[in-house]
Design an enzyme around this catalytic site. Structure first.
Site, PDB file in Angstrom:
ATOM      1  CE  LYS A 191     -25.613  -1.399 -28.873  1.00  0.00           C
ATOM      2  NZ  LYS A 191     -25.069   0.175 -29.796  1.00  0.00           N
ATOM      3  CE  LYS A 193     -22.329  -1.002 -26.141  1.00  0.00           C
ATOM      4  NZ  LYS A 193     -21.291  -0.641 -27.471  1.00  0.00           N
ATOM      5  CG  ASP A 222     -22.337  -2.104 -30.007  1.00  0.00           C
ATOM      6  OD1 ASP A 222     -20.619  -2.072 -30.510  1.00  0.00           O
ATOM      7  OD2 ASP A 222     -22.088  -0.827 -29.916  1.00  0.00           O
ATOM      8  CG  ASN A 224     -17.975  -0.124 -28.504  1.00  0.00           C
ATOM      9  OD1 ASN A 224     -18.905  -0.123 -27.339  1.00  0.00           O
ATOM     10  ND2 ASN A 224     -18.941   0.897 -29.259  1.00  0.00           N
ATOM     11  CD  GLU A 247     -24.100  -1.091 -33.088  1.00  0.00           C
ATOM     12  OE1 GLU A 247     -25.033  -1.157 -32.744  1.00  0.00           O
ATOM     13  OE2 GLU A 247     -23.623  -0.206 -32.029  1.00  0.00           O
ATOM     14  CG  ASN A 270     -21.578   3.412 -32.988  1.00  0.00           C
ATOM     15  OD1 ASN A 270     -22.158   1.944 -32.529  1.00  0.00           O
ATOM     16  ND2 ASN A 270     -20.593   4.154 -32.293  1.00  0.00           N
ATOM     17  CG  ASP A 294     -24.445  10.696 -32.449  1.00  0.00           C
ATOM     18  OD1 ASP A 294     -25.197  11.522 -32.251  1.00  0.00           O
ATOM     19  OD2 ASP A 294     -24.179   9.985 -31.218  1.00  0.00           O
ATOM     20  CG  HIS A 321     -24.034   5.792 -31.716  1.00  0.00           C
ATOM     21  ND1 HIS A 321     -23.171   7.178 -31.458  1.00  0.00           N
ATOM     22  CD2 HIS A 321     -23.443   4.951 -30.600  1.00  0.00           C
ATOM     23  CE1 HIS A 321     -22.350   6.884 -29.844  1.00  0.00           C
ATOM     24  NE2 HIS A 321     -22.518   5.731 -29.859  1.00  0.00           N
ATOM     25  CG  ASN A 323     -21.978   8.254 -26.320  1.00  0.00           C
ATOM     26  OD1 ASN A 323     -21.511   8.831 -27.386  1.00  0.00           O
ATOM     27  ND2 ASN A 323     -21.770   7.032 -26.667  1.00  0.00           N
TER      28      ASN A 323
END
Ligand code: GKR
Ligand code: MG
Length: 425
Positions: A191, A193, A222, A224, A247, A270, A294, A321, A323
């Site tokens: 993945k 980010k 992802d 976000n 994502e 997420n 999550d 998910h 963090n």
């Protein structure tokens, strides 16, 4: 069995200068470590967010749990609701990437923090692995994916020595980061980010380089929610065929639904499905095809199982998910993922980014082999607290001035004109 003591210890650990849609990670990540001790000598463990609004609820909860039976999860939920209604904690403006700090999630995340510790305590008292209280393991090896970040070599004010990952800006550096992470952990999927200040074209070039270097590894990106619908469509045209799933490329349930209508690419989230009400609206709109669960903000391990069951009902895939977190959270994620029959994708984890000497459990960092974390027969979560490490990380928390995650404020140290804008591109 009754609860005799509850301890909530805030900790801080070093975190790398990882870029994301809000800005960049601060030099320390915050967590809270929860211990629930019974009158017959067992201690159940939990790990949750360490931001001030969350901590205020966890701390306000502590004494109300003394005398409760650790099997009384309904009693726990009632006490969490009463406490949140009483203290009405504030929000955490800098952490919208991590929905756990949103005020609407206070009950779910405080319940989860203690539910994990209660379940750990129950399982320890029965001498069985926690997963057995969730219906038993459908797999003993839970797959995780390599989680790559664009990153700087060191933090702006260099509070400590640079991390061992080096700079991760060019596509070549990202491929090297992936290779190192895969060599060390055996991950099978990757993945990236995205949504960072480097821009979508650069991030797509990184995906292309990863595809070339790892042609058989499923890839995800992802941003976000930091790309507009039009940008997300344009980037989908460039890399859609390279992706296992896309994502949170653009914001909102409607935006994601429109993106899926126009590209047909499987979308994961997420961000737009973070509770059961959003789940219902997402199903009506066909916004996403994969939900990243999550337990920290979905209301614990059991509610994560309910979410997975809902996903099965509506033919939606399940992934997980993450963090920044340590080993207690990793094992909680692993136990629940082991009990989810329809886990369709390798889970996310930030764990490889955490430093060897900053784990809070005995024995140091947990191994990830062939991309998997293993469930053992040990009682409960199967991990024990290292009290020296807990003390060290708590002292570190006391020594710094970060009390809530704020990646926007941190980026302003590099670029004073940086603002929280979404979508940025
Ligand atoms: O740590 O920068 C980060 C991530 O962006 C994190 O905050 C997200 O919650 O990893 C997460 C995600 O998948 O969106
Ligand atoms: Mg995400």
């Amino acid at each position: 069995m009754k609860i005799k003591h509850v301890r909530v210890t805030p900790i801080a650990f070093r975190d790398a200068p990882l870029l994301n849609a809000s800005g960049i990670h601060e030099p320390y990540a915050l967590r809270s470590i929860i211990e629930v001790e019974s009158d017959n000598g067992f201690v159940g463990l939990g790990e949750s967010y360490g931001d001030a609004p969350v901590l205020s609820v966890l701390k306000a909860m502590k004494d109300s749990l003394v005398g409760l039976d650790p099997f009384d999860l309904n009693g726990l939920r009632a006490r969490v609701k009463a406490t949140v209604a009483r203290i009405q904690p504030g929000s955490n403006s800098g952490a919208e990437l991590a929905p756990g700090s949103h005020p609407s999630k206070q009950v779910a995340n405080a319940y989860s923090a203690f539910e994990v510790a209660f379940l750990d305590l129950q399982a320890r008292s029965l001498g069985m692995p926690l997963v057995d209280l969730l219906g038993g393991a459908v797999r003993n090896e839970v797959p995780f994916s390599a989680y790559l970040f664009l990153k700087y070599a060191e933090h702006v004010d260099s509070p400590y020595q640079p991390d061992r990952w080096g700079e991760g800006i060019s596509p070549e550096q990202l491929v090297a980061q992936a290779r190192k992470m895969i060599d060390e952990n055996g991950f099978q999927s990757i993945k990236l980010k995205a949504g960072t200040l480097l821009g979508p074209e650069h991030e797509v070039a990184c995906i292309k380089a990863l595809k070339q270097a790892f042609p058989n590894a499923p890839l995800r990106i992802d941003p976000n929610g930091n790309w507009s619908l039009e940008t997300a469509i344009r980037m989908a045209e460039l890399m859609g065929d390279d992706l296992q799933y896309y994502e949170d490329p653009c914001p909102g349930l409607e935006g994601m639904a429109e993106l899926h209508r126009r590209t047909g690419i499987p979308l994961a989230t997420n961000m737009v499905v973070t509770d059961f009400d959003e789940f219902r609206r997402s199903v009506a709109l066909n916004s996403v095809q994969i939900v990243l669960a999550d337990h920290h903000y979905w209301g614990g391990l059991r509610d994560t199982q309910i979410l997975s069951r809902m996903c099965e009902t509506f033919d939606i895939g399940v992934s997980m998910h993450s963090n920044s977190h340590l080993g207690i959270s990793l094992m909680a994620m692993t136990h629940v993922a082991a009990a989810v029959p329809n886990l369709s994708y390798a889970c996310d984890t930030h764990y490889p980014w955490q430093e060897e000497d900053e784990e809070v459990i005995k024995g140091g960092k947990l191994p990830i082999r062939n991309g998997c974390v293993t469930i053992t027969k040990a009682p409960g979560l199967g991990v024990e607290l290292d009290y020296d490490q807990l003390g060290k990380l708590h002292d570190q928390y006391l020594a710094i001035d970060i009390r809530s995650r704020d990646d926007v404020r941190q980026m302003q140290k590099y670029r004073p004109d940086w603002k929280a804008v979404k979508p940025r591109f």
